[in-house]
Design a protein around this motif. Sequence first.
Motif, short mmCIF file in Angstrom:
data_model
loop_
_atom_site.label_atom_id
_atom_site.label_comp_id
_atom_site.label_asym_id
_atom_site.label_seq_id
_atom_site.Cartn_x
_atom_site.Cartn_y
_atom_site.Cartn_z
N THR A 147 68.82 11.19 -1.00
CA THR A 147 67.52 11.43 -1.64
C THR A 147 67.55 12.62 -2.59
OG1 THR A 147 66.85 12.67 0.34
CG2 THR A 147 66.24 10.35 0.26
N ASN A 150 63.17 16.21 -5.76
CA ASN A 150 61.79 16.39 -6.25
C ASN A 150 60.70 15.96 -5.28
OD1 ASN A 150 62.44 13.69 -6.84
ND2 ASN A 150 60.94 13.60 -8.47
N ILE A 155 60.23 11.04 -0.10
CA ILE A 155 61.28 10.03 -0.28
C ILE A 155 62.14 9.85 0.97
CG2 ILE A 155 63.27 9.32 -1.68
CD1 ILE A 155 61.68 10.25 -4.13
N GLY A 204 74.77 17.87 2.37
CA GLY A 204 76.03 17.83 1.65
C GLY A 204 75.87 17.51 0.19
N LYS A 206 78.58 15.68 -3.20
CA LYS A 206 79.31 14.45 -3.53
C LYS A 206 80.26 14.02 -2.42
CE LYS A 206 82.42 12.62 -7.11
NZ LYS A 206 82.01 11.25 -6.89
N VAL A 209 78.33 12.18 0.11
CA VAL A 209 77.86 10.91 -0.47
C VAL A 209 79.01 9.90 -0.51
CG1 VAL A 209 77.00 9.81 -2.58
CG2 VAL A 209 75.98 11.96 -1.79
N PHE A 223 69.24 4.77 -2.26
CA PHE A 223 69.41 6.01 -3.04
C PHE A 223 68.21 6.21 -3.95
CE2 PHE A 223 70.38 7.86 -7.18
CZ PHE A 223 70.97 9.07 -6.84
N VAL A 224 67.82 7.47 -4.15
CA VAL A 224 66.88 7.83 -5.21
C VAL A 224 67.42 9.08 -5.88
CG1 VAL A 224 64.52 8.49 -5.79
CG2 VAL A 224 64.91 6.90 -3.90
N GLY A 225 67.47 9.08 -7.21
CA GLY A 225 67.97 10.24 -7.94
C GLY A 225 68.12 9.88 -9.41
N SER A 226 69.02 10.56 -10.10
CA SER A 226 69.16 10.32 -11.53
C SER A 226 69.96 9.03 -11.78
CB SER A 226 69.88 11.52 -12.16
OG SER A 226 71.12 11.71 -11.53
N GLY A 248 66.48 5.16 -10.11
CA GLY A 248 66.98 6.19 -11.00
C GLY A 248 65.91 6.88 -11.82
N GLY A 249 66.31 7.36 -12.97
CA GLY A 249 65.47 8.20 -13.82
C GLY A 249 64.41 7.42 -14.58
N ALA A 250 63.69 8.14 -15.44
CA ALA A 250 62.53 7.52 -16.08
C ALA A 250 62.19 8.20 -17.40
CB ALA A 250 61.33 7.62 -15.16
N ASN A 412 60.56 2.69 -15.48
CA ASN A 412 59.95 3.01 -14.19
C ASN A 412 58.45 2.75 -14.21
OD1 ASN A 412 61.01 3.82 -11.69
ND2 ASN A 412 59.96 5.79 -11.82
N PHE A 451 57.31 -0.01 -4.41
CA PHE A 451 57.57 0.93 -5.50
C PHE A 451 58.94 0.63 -6.10
CE2 PHE A 451 59.30 4.64 -7.45
CZ PHE A 451 58.26 5.47 -7.84
P1 NAD Z 1 70.49 13.73 -8.53
O1 NAD Z 1 70.95 12.41 -9.02
O2 NAD Z 1 71.12 14.96 -9.09
O3 NAD Z 1 70.69 13.84 -6.93
C1 NAD Z 1 70.22 12.83 -6.07
C2 NAD Z 1 71.12 12.80 -4.85
O4 NAD Z 1 72.45 12.44 -5.26
C3 NAD Z 1 71.23 14.13 -4.11
O5 NAD Z 1 71.18 13.89 -2.73
C4 NAD Z 1 72.56 14.67 -4.57
O6 NAD Z 1 73.18 15.45 -3.56
C5 NAD Z 1 73.38 13.43 -4.83
N1 NAD Z 1 74.37 13.63 -5.91
C6 NAD Z 1 74.25 14.45 -6.98
N2 NAD Z 1 75.35 14.38 -7.75
C7 NAD Z 1 76.17 13.49 -7.16
C8 NAD Z 1 77.48 12.99 -7.49
N3 NAD Z 1 78.13 13.38 -8.59
N4 NAD Z 1 78.03 12.08 -6.66
C9 NAD Z 1 77.39 11.67 -5.56
N5 NAD Z 1 76.16 12.12 -5.19
C10 NAD Z 1 75.56 13.01 -5.99
O7 NAD Z 1 68.89 13.76 -8.72
P2 NAD Z 1 67.91 14.97 -8.50
O8 NAD Z 1 68.10 15.95 -9.61
O9 NAD Z 1 67.97 15.45 -7.11
O10 NAD Z 1 66.50 14.22 -8.67
C11 NAD Z 1 65.89 14.01 -9.92
C12 NAD Z 1 66.16 12.62 -10.43
O11 NAD Z 1 65.68 11.65 -9.50
C13 NAD Z 1 65.41 12.31 -11.71
O12 NAD Z 1 66.26 11.59 -12.56
C14 NAD Z 1 64.23 11.46 -11.26
O13 NAD Z 1 63.70 10.61 -12.25
C15 NAD Z 1 64.87 10.69 -10.16
N6 NAD Z 1 63.87 10.13 -9.25
C16 NAD Z 1 63.67 8.79 -9.25
C17 NAD Z 1 62.72 8.23 -8.42
C18 NAD Z 1 62.50 6.75 -8.40
O14 NAD Z 1 61.97 6.25 -7.41
N7 NAD Z 1 62.91 6.01 -9.43
C19 NAD Z 1 61.99 9.05 -7.56
C20 NAD Z 1 62.24 10.43 -7.57
C21 NAD Z 1 63.19 10.95 -8.42
#
Ligand code: NAD
Length: 499
Positions: A147, A150, A155, A204, A206, A209, A223-226, A248-250, A412, A451
Motif C-alpha cells: 500500500t 497517502n 487503503i 519494508g 523493494k 515487495v 497493490f496501490v501506488g504509482s 496506479g497514478g492519476a 482514474n 473503486f
Molecule cells: P509508490 O509506488 O512509491 O509506493 C507504493 C508501495 O510500493 C509502497 O509500499 C512502496 O514501499 C512500494 N515500492 C516503492 N518502490 C518500489 C519498488 N521500486 N519496487 C517494489 N516496491 C516498491 O507510491 P506512493 O508514493 O507511496 O503513493 C503515491 C502513488 O499512489 C501516487 O501515484 C498515487 O496516485 C497512487 N495512488 C493510487 C490510488 C488508486 O487507487 N489508484 C490510491 C492511492 C494512491
Amino acid sequence: MQELSHWVNGQHVKGTSGRFGDVFNPATGDVQARVPLASIAELDAAVAAAAAAQPQWGATNPQRRARVMMEFVRLLNRDMDKLAEALSREHGKTLPDAKGDVQRGLEVAEFCIGAPHLLKGEFTDSAGPGIDMYSMRQPLGVVAGITPFNFPAMIPMWKFAPALVCGNAFILKPSERDPSVPLMLAELLQEAGLPDGILQVINGDKEAVDAILDNPIIQAVGFVGSTPIAEYIYGRGCANGKRVQCFGGAKNHMIIMPDADMDQAADALVGAGYGAAGERCMAISVAVPVGDATADALIERLIPRLEKLKVGPYTAGNDVDYGPVVTAAAKANIHRLVETGVAQGAKLVVDGRDFSLQGYENGFFVGPHLFDHVTPDMDIYRKEIFGPVLSTVRAQSYEEALALAMDHEYGNGTAIYTRDGDTARDFAARVNIGMIGINVPIPVPLAYHTFGGWKKSAFGDLNQHGPDAFRFYTRTKTITARWPSGIKEGAAFNFKQMD
Ligand code: NAD
C-alpha cells in the motif's frame, strides 16, 4: 529515537535485517522514528506462519469472521482520535482529513460485516435427473497487500478487511513513509478477536515487495501506488502465477462548461486540487474550462481563493486547509516540475515557489500553485505531480475537452461541472475513465460500490472494495452432485447433456 516493529503472530517483532528507513515528521522535517526494512527471510517466515494459521480461520463460519469486523468497527470509532493523530504526525495531513482517511477504511470494514450474505454460493436444484449443482466461494489461502503512503489507514483496510472476512490470511506491506497506523490497526484487529497469525504486518521496501512477489505460498497480491511500480508488480506477480490487481497514478481532469455555477466550480477545484496538499489519487490536477470567457471567469475566482488558503501543521487547528507533503524528496520533485512548467511556457498565475512557514522552515510545506495556458505536450500536464499544483488547459469546445481527458494515459477519475443534463449524460457515457463526478469533484465510490480506474491507472480486471473484493479474494468451486439413484450408466466419453 523510536524504533518501529513488524507485527507477526499477534506481537510486535523487532526487525533483524539490520536495515531501517527514516520516518519523518513532515511538518518539522525531523526524523521521528525508524522503521525496520524486512529481509526475504523475515517475510518468508511471516508467510509460513500465516499459512499454518489460515486453515482454521478459513473453516471458521463466515458469521463469526464477520463479528470480528463488527467489533473492529467499534474499536476504530473508539480510537478515532488516536488513530487520526498518529496518521497526521507521520503523513502531515490535517486532523479532519486524517479522520476521513480512517472513516473511509472503516466503511469498508462495515460493508464486510455482510460477508455471510456476500459469500453465499449458488445452487441449482435438479440440474439433471437426481443431479444438483452448486458453487461455493472459498478463500485463496495467504494473500498480500502493498500500500501507498497517502492513505495509510484507508487503503490497508480496503485490502485486508475483505480478504480477512473471506477467510484468508493477509500479509500487509504498508508504505515505509507512515507505517505506525497500519501497526495500530493490527493491534485493534487482535483486540477484536482476530486469531494470531492471520494478519501479519511486514514493513519494508523493494526487498520485501520482491519477496512477496516471489513467495510461492502467496496466492494473490493487491497493490496501490504509482504507475511504474504498479506495472512492475503486475508483471512479476502474474509471471509467478498469482492473482494480481494493481491501482496506479492519476491525472484527473475537471471540465467546466460555460453554463456551470462558477463559484461552485471554483470552490470544488480548490478543495479537490489542494486538499491533502494534492496527495490524493482522486485529486483534480487539471482544470479544463470550455471557452476563454469560462477560463477567465474561473481564474478570476481561483486566485483570491488560493491567496486565502491556510497551509500549516495539523497541530495548528482544524481551520488549516492543507499540511506539508510527505518527504523532502516529494517537495523537491514538485518544485522541479513547476520549473519545467515555467520553462515550457505555461503561465504561473499563482506562484507558491517562495512559500515558507515561520517556525517550520525545515518542514516539507509547498505553497499553492496555479498554472494557466497549459498545453498537452508539457511535463506538468503529462506527469502526475502529486502536490498542490493545478494546471488549467483551455479548451474551445466540449468535444475538445472530452478528447483531452480521453487521450491522457491515466484514467482514474474525472468530473464535469455543468447545469446541462444532456452534456453530463453524454460525458459519463463516453469518457474512458473509471470514476466520474457530475458536479462532484472527488467521486470516490462508497464502500458498497467498487473503486478503480481505467487505462494506466489500474492493472487487472476487478476493482477494489464492494462486491469485486469478494470475487478477488475468493475462488469459485462448482460441484455437480448425484446421490445414489441406482443409475449405472458405464463410462461416458462426451459432455453429458442434462435431460
Ligand atoms: P509508490 O509506488 O512509491 O509506493 C507504493 C508501495 O510500493 C509502497 O509500499 C512502496 O514501499 C512500494 N515500492 C516503492 N518502490 C518500489 C519498488 N521500486 N519496487 C517494489 N516496491 C516498491 O507510491 P506512493 O508514493 O507511496 O503513493 C503515491 C502513488 O499512489 C501516487 O501515484 C498515487 O496516485 C497512487 N495512488 C493510487 C490510488 C488508486 O487507487 N489508484 C490510491 C492511492 C494512491
